[in-house]
Design a protein around this motif. Structure first.
Motif, PDB file in Angstrom:
ATOM      1  N   GLY A 146       0.976  -0.631  -0.020  1.00 50.48           N
ATOM      2  CA  GLY A 146       0.005   0.122   0.310  1.00 50.48           C
ATOM      3  C   GLY A 146       1.137   1.216   0.385  1.00 50.48           C
ATOM      4  N   GLN A 147       0.827   2.032  -1.075  1.00 52.79           N
ATOM      5  CA  GLN A 147       1.425   2.815  -1.188  1.00 52.79           C
ATOM      6  C   GLN A 147       1.703   4.446  -0.862  1.00 52.79           C
ATOM      7  OE1 GLN A 147       4.953   3.252  -1.961  1.00 52.79           O
ATOM      8  NE2 GLN A 147       5.420   0.746  -2.883  1.00 52.79           N
ATOM      9  N   ASN A 148       0.371   4.190  -0.563  1.00 55.89           N
ATOM     10  CA  ASN A 148      -0.448   4.980  -0.717  1.00 55.89           C
ATOM     11  C   ASN A 148      -0.811   5.519   1.338  1.00 55.89           C
ATOM     12  OD1 ASN A 148      -0.893   6.539  -2.971  1.00 55.89           O
ATOM     13  ND2 ASN A 148      -2.761   4.792  -3.173  1.00 55.89           N
ATOM     14  N   GLN A 149      -0.432   4.671   2.066  1.00 61.87           N
ATOM     15  CA  GLN A 149      -0.909   4.320   2.932  1.00 61.87           C
ATOM     16  C   GLN A 149       0.391   4.570   3.931  1.00 61.87           C
ATOM     17  OE1 GLN A 149      -1.966   0.725   5.287  1.00 61.87           O
ATOM     18  NE2 GLN A 149      -2.506  -0.267   3.380  1.00 61.87           N
ATOM     19  N   ARG A 150      -0.496   5.959   5.388  1.00 62.65           N
ATOM     20  CA  ARG A 150       0.660   7.251   5.693  1.00 62.65           C
ATOM     21  C   ARG A 150       1.290   6.393   6.793  1.00 62.65           C
ATOM     22  NH1 ARG A 150      -2.399  12.064   7.114  1.00 62.65           N
ATOM     23  NH2 ARG A 150      -0.568  12.726   7.893  1.00 62.65           N
ATOM     24  N   LEU A 151       2.192   6.586   7.397  1.00 70.24           N
ATOM     25  CA  LEU A 151       3.155   6.213   8.777  1.00 70.24           C
ATOM     26  C   LEU A 151       3.021   6.833   9.558  1.00 70.24           C
ATOM     27  CD1 LEU A 151       6.265   4.913   6.802  1.00 70.24           C
ATOM     28  CD2 LEU A 151       4.558   3.361   7.647  1.00 70.24           C
ATOM     29  N   GLU A 152       3.423   6.497  10.704  1.00 74.50           N
ATOM     30  CA  GLU A 152       3.183   7.428  12.221  1.00 74.50           C
ATOM     31  C   GLU A 152       4.422   8.618  11.364  1.00 74.50           C
ATOM     32  OE1 GLU A 152       2.473   4.010  15.030  1.00 74.50           O
ATOM     33  OE2 GLU A 152       4.648   4.249  14.666  1.00 74.50           O
ATOM     34  N   GLN A 153       4.103   9.704  12.758  1.00 70.07           N
ATOM     35  CA  GLN A 153       5.320  10.726  12.658  1.00 70.07           C
ATOM     36  C   GLN A 153       6.493  10.633  13.300  1.00 70.07           C
ATOM     37  OE1 GLN A 153       3.831  13.487  14.770  1.00 70.07           O
ATOM     38  NE2 GLN A 153       1.717  14.456  13.556  1.00 70.07           N
ATOM     39  N   VAL A 154       7.587  11.296  11.852  1.00 68.81           N
ATOM     40  CA  VAL A 154       8.437  11.124  12.639  1.00 68.81           C
ATOM     41  C   VAL A 154       9.598  11.924  13.954  1.00 68.81           C
ATOM     42  CG1 VAL A 154      10.988  11.825  11.347  1.00 68.81           C
ATOM     43  CG2 VAL A 154       9.178  11.629   9.874  1.00 68.81           C
ATOM     44  N   THR A 155      10.065  10.429  14.109  1.00 73.76           N
ATOM     45  CA  THR A 155      10.368  10.930  15.425  1.00 73.76           C
ATOM     46  C   THR A 155      11.440  12.080  15.331  1.00 73.76           C
ATOM     47  OG1 THR A 155      11.246   8.791  16.133  1.00 73.76           O
ATOM     48  CG2 THR A 155       8.939   8.759  16.655  1.00 73.76           C
ATOM     49  N   ALA A 156      11.725  12.438  17.152  1.00 81.09           N
ATOM     50  CA  ALA A 156      13.549  12.396  17.040  1.00 81.09           C
ATOM     51  C   ALA A 156      14.726  11.885  16.531  1.00 81.09           C
ATOM     52  CB  ALA A 156      13.296  13.985  18.475  1.00 81.09           C
ATOM     53  N   PRO A 157      14.802   9.743  17.632  1.00 80.59           N
ATOM     54  CA  PRO A 157      15.580   9.621  17.338  1.00 80.59           C
ATOM     55  C   PRO A 157      15.557   9.508  15.516  1.00 80.59           C
ATOM     56  CG  PRO A 157      14.658   8.709  19.079  1.00 80.59           C
ATOM     57  CD  PRO A 157      13.638   9.469  18.430  1.00 80.59           C
ATOM     58  N   GLY A 158      14.762   8.735  14.483  1.00 87.84           N
ATOM     59  CA  GLY A 158      14.208   8.902  13.259  1.00 87.84           C
ATOM     60  C   GLY A 158      14.752  10.182  12.320  1.00 87.84           C
ATOM     61  N   ILE A 159      14.970  11.454  13.257  1.00 86.65           N
ATOM     62  CA  ILE A 159      15.378  12.858  12.517  1.00 86.65           C
ATOM     63  C   ILE A 159      16.641  12.462  13.026  1.00 86.65           C
ATOM     64  CG2 ILE A 159      15.841  14.637  12.733  1.00 86.65           C
ATOM     65  CD1 ILE A 159      13.039  15.418  13.123  1.00 86.65           C
ATOM     66  N   LEU A 160      17.385  12.440  13.447  1.00 82.86           N
ATOM     67  CA  LEU A 160      18.623  11.244  13.691  1.00 82.86           C
ATOM     68  C   LEU A 160      19.655  11.058  13.054  1.00 82.86           C
ATOM     69  CD1 LEU A 160      21.552  11.890  15.758  1.00 82.86           C
ATOM     70  CD2 LEU A 160      20.399  10.137  17.297  1.00 82.86           C
ATOM     71  N   SER A 161      18.782   9.370  13.190  1.00 84.61           N
ATOM     72  CA  SER A 161      19.207   8.049  12.110  1.00 84.61           C
ATOM     73  C   SER A 161      18.978   8.995  10.616  1.00 84.61           C
ATOM     74  CB  SER A 161      18.100   7.484  11.747  1.00 84.61           C
ATOM     75  OG  SER A 161      16.799   8.080  11.453  1.00 84.61           O
ATOM     76  N   LEU A 162      18.595   9.823  10.017  1.00 83.51           N
ATOM     77  CA  LEU A 162      18.060  10.398   8.507  1.00 83.51           C
ATOM     78  C   LEU A 162      19.558  11.276   8.257  1.00 83.51           C
ATOM     79  CD1 LEU A 162      14.294  11.053   8.050  1.00 83.51           C
ATOM     80  CD2 LEU A 162      15.597   9.354   6.795  1.00 83.51           C
ATOM     81  N   VAL A 163      19.661  11.984   9.374  1.00 82.63           N
ATOM     82  CA  VAL A 163      20.969  12.512   9.355  1.00 82.63           C
ATOM     83  C   VAL A 163      22.255  11.587   9.325  1.00 82.63           C
ATOM     84  CG1 VAL A 163      22.541  15.004  10.976  1.00 82.63           C
ATOM     85  CG2 VAL A 163      19.954  14.743  10.911  1.00 82.63           C
ATOM     86  N   LEU A 164      22.923  10.941  10.028  1.00 81.60           N
ATOM     87  CA  LEU A 164      23.723   9.980  10.512  1.00 81.60           C
ATOM     88  C   LEU A 164      23.643   9.242   9.308  1.00 81.60           C
ATOM     89  CD1 LEU A 164      23.176   9.007  14.186  1.00 81.60           C
ATOM     90  CD2 LEU A 164      24.539  10.854  12.969  1.00 81.60           C
ATOM     91  N   ASN A 165      22.355   8.659   8.349  1.00 77.25           N
ATOM     92  CA  ASN A 165      22.628   8.453   6.997  1.00 77.25           C
ATOM     93  C   ASN A 165      22.732   8.954   5.721  1.00 77.25           C
ATOM     94  OD1 ASN A 165      22.042   5.654   6.666  1.00 77.25           O
ATOM     95  ND2 ASN A 165      20.242   4.989   7.052  1.00 77.25           N
ATOM     96  N   ILE A 166      22.603  10.676   6.239  1.00 71.09           N
ATOM     97  CA  ILE A 166      22.504  11.129   4.722  1.00 71.09           C
ATOM     98  C   ILE A 166      24.849  11.417   5.062  1.00 71.09           C
ATOM     99  CG2 ILE A 166      22.691  13.428   4.353  1.00 71.09           C
ATOM    100  CD1 ILE A 166      20.180  13.881   5.063  1.00 71.09           C
ATOM    101  N   LEU A 167      24.884  11.722   6.883  1.00 73.13           N
ATOM    102  CA  LEU A 167      26.505  11.886   6.361  1.00 73.13           C
ATOM    103  C   LEU A 167      27.496  10.637   6.439  1.00 73.13           C
ATOM    104  CD1 LEU A 167      29.208  13.410   7.864  1.00 73.13           C
ATOM    105  CD2 LEU A 167      27.709  12.403   9.940  1.00 73.13           C
ATOM    106  N   CYS A 168      26.788   9.185   6.684  1.00 73.69           N
ATOM    107  CA  CYS A 168      27.718   8.154   5.673  1.00 73.69           C
ATOM    108  C   CYS A 168      27.302   7.898   4.436  1.00 73.69           C
ATOM    109  CB  CYS A 168      26.944   6.856   6.196  1.00 73.69           C
ATOM    110  SG  CYS A 168      27.275   7.036   7.965  1.00 73.69           S
ATOM    111  N   ALA A 169      26.256   8.939   3.729  1.00 71.89           N
ATOM    112  CA  ALA A 169      26.007   8.635   2.645  1.00 71.89           C
ATOM    113  C   ALA A 169      27.103   9.781   1.322  1.00 71.89           C
ATOM    114  CB  ALA A 169      24.824   8.443   2.268  1.00 71.89           C
ATOM    115  N   SER A 170      27.028  10.878   2.105  1.00 68.54           N
ATOM    116  CA  SER A 170      27.981  11.792   2.165  1.00 68.54           C
ATOM    117  C   SER A 170      29.673  10.856   1.795  1.00 68.54           C
ATOM    118  CB  SER A 170      27.929  13.091   2.580  1.00 68.54           C
ATOM    119  OG  SER A 170      26.971  13.704   2.749  1.00 68.54           O
ATOM    120  N   LEU A 171      30.408  10.624   3.372  1.00 69.04           N
ATOM    121  CA  LEU A 171      31.223   9.859   3.381  1.00 69.04           C
ATOM    122  C   LEU A 171      31.735   8.999   2.053  1.00 69.04           C
ATOM    123  CD1 LEU A 171      31.334  10.188   6.845  1.00 69.04           C
ATOM    124  CD2 LEU A 171      32.762  11.900   5.393  1.00 69.04           C
TER     125      LEU A 171
END
Length: 303
Positions: free
Chosen positions: A176-201
């Motif tokens: 179900g591509q149109n289904q909505r997930l729970e709101q992004v949490t603070a740990p989720g934001i942290l994981s996104l930032v760290l993942n972007i950092l790792c991807a950039s490196l």
């Protein structure tokens, strides 16, 4: 008792409602049939030009011609020829009032609502005067139906086809591509930032090695591949966290495994602490991807 209860005119190419008869009855089955007309109207381009959909006491009949579909809900006791004769009269009246250009340029629902008065007159003629004024018209329709009988359509097949065409099939928890997930949490934001950092490196190191590898060290090509593959996996981890996907757990574990293998292969260009950092970020992201749940959605009540 009224034999013709409701009439509905729609544009074939996109199901845009053009006109409809005013309805004052509160029959439950009639309301269901009216909802089904909306479902059918979305699939008219894939349906035959003339067809019948049978119900318990009420049937649906429709005829499509020159980009317009003329649809009606009739009592099951009405002769089929009479129902299609009504639709043919409706078609002649509509084409006499509105040309194909006006239909094609219509941009809002029910642009020809004033045609309701004509529909009401025809309904009254068929319900209270026992059919069309010219018996020859009914005879012609009977002959045509004998040669080319209308196709009987199963409404379940229409709904299935319509669902596939609009991408709404398999809307369970696993897809179900149109289904909505729970709101992004603070740990989720942290994981996104760290993942972007790792991807950039990863991409910086990979691009930096490309020129050196092709000029002096052709054996280092696999280091470049490992850096760039790890970059792609980090990007996909961000996508999996932000958007729901089918087989999310399997994809998350595959990405984690590839990142771990790439980093183990890169032991040398990277030291132990760097490897631990990249693998820890990937593991943290995988955990959040798996634990982020879908929002509960109420059943849709409308069409």
């Amino acid at each position: 008792m009224s034999l013709i209860l409701f009439a509905f005119l729609v544009r074939v190419r996109d199901g845009l409602p053009l006109s409809a008869s005013t309805d004052f009855e509160h029959n439950r089955e009639l309301q269901e049939r009216k909802q089904q007309l909306k479902t059918i109207s979305k699939s008219l381009a894939r349906l035959p030009d003339r067809a019948t959909i049978k119900g318990q006491q009420l049937n649906i009949y429709f005829v499509s011609s020159e980009g317009v579909s003329y649809m009606s809900v009739c009592h099951s006791s009405i002769p089929v020829a009479k129902a299609f004769c009504f639709l043919e009269d409706l078609r002649w009246e509509f084409t006499a009032c509105f040309n194909s250009t006006a239909v094609a340029l219509a941009a809002r629902p029910y642009p020809f609502l004033e045609f309701d008065s004509t529909i009401q007159k025809l309904k009254q003629q068929y319900n209270h005067r026992h059919g069309p004024a010219l018996e020859v018209t009914l005879a012609e329709v009977q002959d045509d139906l004998r040669i080319h009988p209308p196709q009987v359509i199963d409404l379940d097949e229409v709904e299935l086809t319509n669902g596939i065409a609009n991408g709404h099939m398999e809307q369970g928890p696993a897809s179900g591509q149109n289904q909505r997930l729970e709101q992004v949490t603070a740990p989720g934001i942290l994981s996104l930032v760290l993942n972007i950092l790792c991807a950039s490196l990863n991409v910086i190191r990979g691009v930096h090695l490309i020129e050196y590898t092709f000029q002096d060290d052709h054996d280092g090509i696999w280091n470049v591949v490992s850096f760039l593959l790890a970059f792609v996996c980090c990007a996909f981890q961000c996508h999996l966290y932000l958007f729901h996907s089918s087989r999310k757990k399997l994809k998350a574990f595959v990405l984690l495994s590839i990142i771990i293998l790439c980093n183990l292969y890169l032991f040398g260009p990277r030291n132990m602490w760097q490897l631990i950092f990249h693998i820890s970020v990937a593991s943290f992201s995988t955990f959040l991807i798996i634990t982020r749940k879908l929002l509960d959605r109420p059943n849709d009540c409308g069409v």
